[in-house]
Design an enzyme around this catalytic site. Structure first.
Site, PDB file in Angstrom:
ATOM      1  N   THR A 207     -88.868 -16.892  76.458  1.00 23.78           N
ATOM      2  CA  THR A 207     -88.591 -18.181  75.839  1.00 23.78           C
ATOM      3  C   THR A 207     -89.303 -18.309  74.496  1.00 23.78           C
ATOM      4  O   THR A 207     -90.218 -17.556  74.179  1.00 23.78           O
ATOM      5  CB  THR A 207     -89.053 -19.341  76.743  1.00 23.78           C
TER       6      THR A 207
ATOM      7  N   HIS B 111     -92.477 -19.787  88.726  1.00 22.34           N
ATOM      8  CA  HIS B 111     -92.052 -19.645  87.336  1.00 22.34           C
ATOM      9  C   HIS B 111     -92.505 -18.360  86.652  1.00 22.34           C
ATOM     10  O   HIS B 111     -91.922 -17.951  85.649  1.00 22.34           O
ATOM     11  CB  HIS B 111     -92.565 -20.842  86.524  1.00 22.34           C
TER      12      HIS B 111
ATOM     13  N   TYR C 101     -91.474 -30.377  72.812  1.00 24.31           N
ATOM     14  CA  TYR C 101     -91.188 -28.994  73.206  1.00 24.31           C
ATOM     15  C   TYR C 101     -89.766 -28.936  73.755  1.00 24.31           C
ATOM     16  O   TYR C 101     -89.425 -29.657  74.683  1.00 24.31           O
ATOM     17  CB  TYR C 101     -92.178 -28.558  74.285  1.00 24.31           C
TER      18      TYR C 101
END
Length: 789
Positions: free
Chosen positions: A603, A474, A590
């Site tokens: 993001t 990630h 979230y």
């Protein structure tokens, strides 16, 4: 030994008579062709850099400006207002040998070039200012203001023609720093429904103290960074959220992507590998040539940042004692393959050309047929990448810093990507298709904890029955980047490359291809003990993960649009309702948004649990009249859309607060307010997997070829991780994760609540039970065979 001989271009021996040198002409030819391919790539890269550098103009526009200036001069007028003459006066002495006319032409060309560069700079600056305008996002659909209409026209004028992948990078605006006052106001508004009156009063006091004292000082440093850096968030986000994490990245950070839901194009593992790997190489070639169209906001011409695309291939996360690092190599012509505990190097290019799908299938089959056993300690070696980071960093220094181990580890880390040939069968199959999807998700997320190289940018997993999927690291990029590649790969595999009647890849095989090279290791007993420790940590984590994946076929975004609501807002409300029904409380939620409207954007968080959504859910659950609930639902939906747009346009809360906290740590000061904010757990962490290339799929003629997205592990030990994909007009897929160790969470139970919440919300807004909801759950695309079910 045969592989070693193929790896060199010459051999020599020293005798009494001198040196006996033996050249291998075939090896030298391979070296020449490989070098030629490398130089071609450099030329293409240079050409693309020039085209991107002058965008929104084109290189040919330089010639137009030069001709225009020279033509104007021949009419005995001076378009430069004396600048050409000034340039001519300052030409170097070596130009005295030129005639006066030649000197005038050279000066005119120099002036034209400077004028051309000035025009390019002006156009870039204008386009950057235009792309900084985001008011259009807050206007009602179909009712644009005159200002926005003029803006649309100007953006089209300044955007030029046929942009390449990175054409807009120099024109994207920098991410703005929100004001302290706005961030704190929005933060307090977001936590109001989650706190008691006394808790909220205390938090308001802390926020006020922070705003009046330390906040302005920290803000000054952030503004300074925003002036200097391309993006004031992204480097710190990558460093402190991902790379400095010392726990396992498996489950906690990495995520997965699935294959087609209902269809497996071929049951032959090697054949599926041939097409999949070839399709990935085709995508990489398009990426290197910048032939991929720039990503845009769906339904618009507004570009998104493409910086994350640069590290898709040839990228590895390297462990460190205090922090990891992401290392990217320029090019790699091979992949690292894992099968039955052995590691192989598989070359994907031969004589300067990319191997065909049939040739890759042939090479993969050679690996599958290889009977050799793994070396001592080799089988479970990748568990080091699945466990804690510090033991892996220490083991890497102690056991993989020299010799054969270093060479083999370098081979894996510098590979284009990683391939795992799994011996299991996965997918939607058997008598219990839902349970099989759950096992499929867990297999992609963590496997056996030692059969994926979790540090690679992504690992392709190919199962024995032809099913496939991927696991992605990630830190280097977010899911939409990997999802874009995966959509292309799946579509190319099935609709462009295809298979013959026997299920094999199309084409012929070159029998002279060298065999894949087996990597060699010398794993000491002490190193094997380190591997066992990491594996124990990873297995405990993997066993604790509870996954539930289900396709929701009762209705899709088509029905949601008919009631004039945002599909994403609708699903987020359903998630809130499901959580409230299960736990009886609301929680900090979230939802991932993106900031790729800005340069190097990644993001931002949408705090989708709002006072408006809580008021609606309480009204619904307490039996308030339907018209009241509908009104409250629309109010909650509008608030959610507002928050999403604010996050996309740089006015989010959490990244700003995170960066303020980082600055406070650099300054060595403590903030009770920031400490409290960043310690709050996200018990409901959600994300939508975007479907970006609908043009690659034909759901009318091929309704079974449906991609169901991917998922990730839970963020909080007592919470849920929920990923969802909106596919076409009639299907939504959900991936729910939690931990068995938490008695308050159960992924299947939450999935049941979510199904009911979706149906109840549509019934509320439709006024009656929709026809789709009355159908059985298996209503929809049917699998091709019992094996697929």
């Amino acid at each position: 030994m045969a592989e070693a001989h193929q790896a060199v271009a010459f051999q020599f021996t020293i005798t009494r008579e001198g040196i006996d040198l033996q050249l291998s002409h075939e090896a030298l030819r391979q070296v020449y062709l490989s070098g030629l391919r490398s130089w071609k790539k450099r030329v293409v890269r240079l050409k693309n850099n020039v085209i991107t550098g002058v965008y929104p103009a084109s290189p040919s526009s330089w010639l137009f400006v030069v001709i225009a200036i020279l033509a104007t001069m021949y009419t005995r007028s001076d378009p430069s207002m004396g600048l050409i003459a000034k340039i001519q006066e300052h030409l170097p002495a070596s130009s005295d040998s030129l005639s006066v006319q030649c000197q005038t032409v050279v000066s005119a060309v120099l002036f034209s070039t400077l004028l051309w560069l000035s025009l390019i700079f002006t156009m870039k600056l204008c386009l950057k200012q235009l792309l900084s305008y985001h008011h259009w996002m807050f206007e009602q659909h179909g009712n644009l203001s005159n200002t926005t209409k003029v803006w649309v026209m100007l953006v089209r004028i300044f955007s030029g023609r046929q942009p390449q992948l990175y054409s807009y990078q120099g024109s994207l605006p920098n991410l703005p720093v929100p004001t302290i006052k706005d961030t704190i106001k929005r933060y307090l508004e977001s936590v109001r429904p989650l706190m008691s009156d006394s808790e909220f009063k205390r938090m308001t006091t802390l926020a006020k103290e922070f705003e009046d004292s330390l906040g302005s000082r920290l803000q000054w440093y952030l503004k300074l960074k925003a002036l200097w850096a391309s993006n004031y968030v992204s480097d710190w986000w990558e460093e402190y959220i991902y790379l400095r994490g010392r726990g396992p990245i498996m489950v906690n950070s990495n995520y997965y992507g699935m294959d087609f839901l209902y269809v497996t194009p071929t049951p032959i593992q090697a054949a599926r590998a041939g097409n999949t790997l070839h399709a990935i190489l085709m995508y990489r070639r398009k990426l290197n040539k910048e032939e991929i169209k720039p990503s845009r906001i769906p339904g618009t011409f507004i570009p998104l940042c493409a910086a994350q695309c640069e590290r898709i291939f040839n990228t590895t996360r390297i462990p460190g004692d205090e922090t990891d690092s992401v290392v990217h190599w320029q090019d790699s012509e091979y992949v690292a393959v894992y099968h039955r505990g052995r590691y192989f190097r598989l070359w994907l290019y031969q004589a300067g050309r990319m191997l065909s799908p049939r040739e890759i299938e042939h090479q993969i089959q050679r690996i599958l047929d290889d009977p050799s056993p793994p070396a001592p300690g080799e089988e479970k070696l990748a568990a080091l990448t699945a466990g804690d980071r510090i033991p892996w960093a220490q083991a890497r220094k102690e056991f993989f810093s020299s010799g054969v181990n270093k060479r083999s580890l370098d081979c894996i880390e510098k590979a284009a990507f990683f391939v795992s040939l799994d011996e299991e069968e996965q997918g939607m199959m058997g008598d219990d298709p839902e349970a099989s999807l759950d096992r499929y998700a867990k297999s992609l997320l963590h496997g056996k904890c030692y059969d994926r190289w979790f540090d690679k940018s992504f690992s392709v997993v190919l199962y024995k029955n032809g099913k496939t999927g991927l696991n992605a690291e990630h830190s280097w990029a977010d899911a939409p980047i990997v999802s874009h590649m995966w959509e292309y790969v799946l579509a190319t595999d099935s609709f462009r490359l295809g298979y013959n009647e026997e299920g094999h890849c199309k084409g012929d095989v070159n029998p002279s291809l060298p065999c894949p090279q087996r990597l060699t290791w010398d794993i000491s007993v002490e190193c094997q003990e380190r591997v066992r420790r990491s594996l124990a940590v990873a297995c405990a984590l993997a066993d604790d993960i509870d996954f539930h994946v289900f396709p929701f076929r009762d209705f899709g975004k088509g029905n949601i649009k008919k009631i004039r609501m945002s599909p994403d807002a609708f699903i987020q409300a359903a998630l809130q309702l499901a959580y409230y029904r299960e736990r009886g409380i609301f929680c900090l939620t979230y939802e991932a948004s993106m900031t790729r409207l800005f340069r190097e954007g990644r993001t931002e968080t949408v705090r989708s649990c709002t006072s408006e959504s809580c008021a609606f859910i309480k009204a619904l659950e307490h039996g308030k009249p339907a018209d009241v609930c509908r009104r409250l639902f629309r109010t909650a939906s509008e608030k959610h859309q507002l928050l999403y747009r604010l996050a996309m346009t740089g006015a989010g809360i959490d990244r700003h607060l995170f960066c303020l906290y980082v600055v406070s740590q650099y300054l060595g000061v403590e903030s009770p307010f920031l400490k409290k904010v960043l310690s709050e757990p996200w018990r409901l962490s959600t994300s939508q997997t975007p479907f970006q290339q609908a043009e690659l799929f034909d759901f009318v003629n091929h309704p079974d070829f449906i991609i169901c997205g991917g998922g990730f592990g839970p963020v909080a030990d007592d919470g849920y991780g929920v990923s969802y994909a909106i596919v076409g007009e009639k299907l939504m897929c959900f991936h729910i994760s939690s931990k068995h160790s938490c008695p308050q969470t159960d992924s299947h139970r939450f999935g049941t609540q979510l199904r009911k919440a979706l149906l109840d919300l549509l019934q509320l807004m439709s006024g009656d039970q929709p026809e789709e909801s009355r159908s059985e759950q298996n209503h929809g695309p049917k699998p091709q065979s019992k094996k697929e079910l």
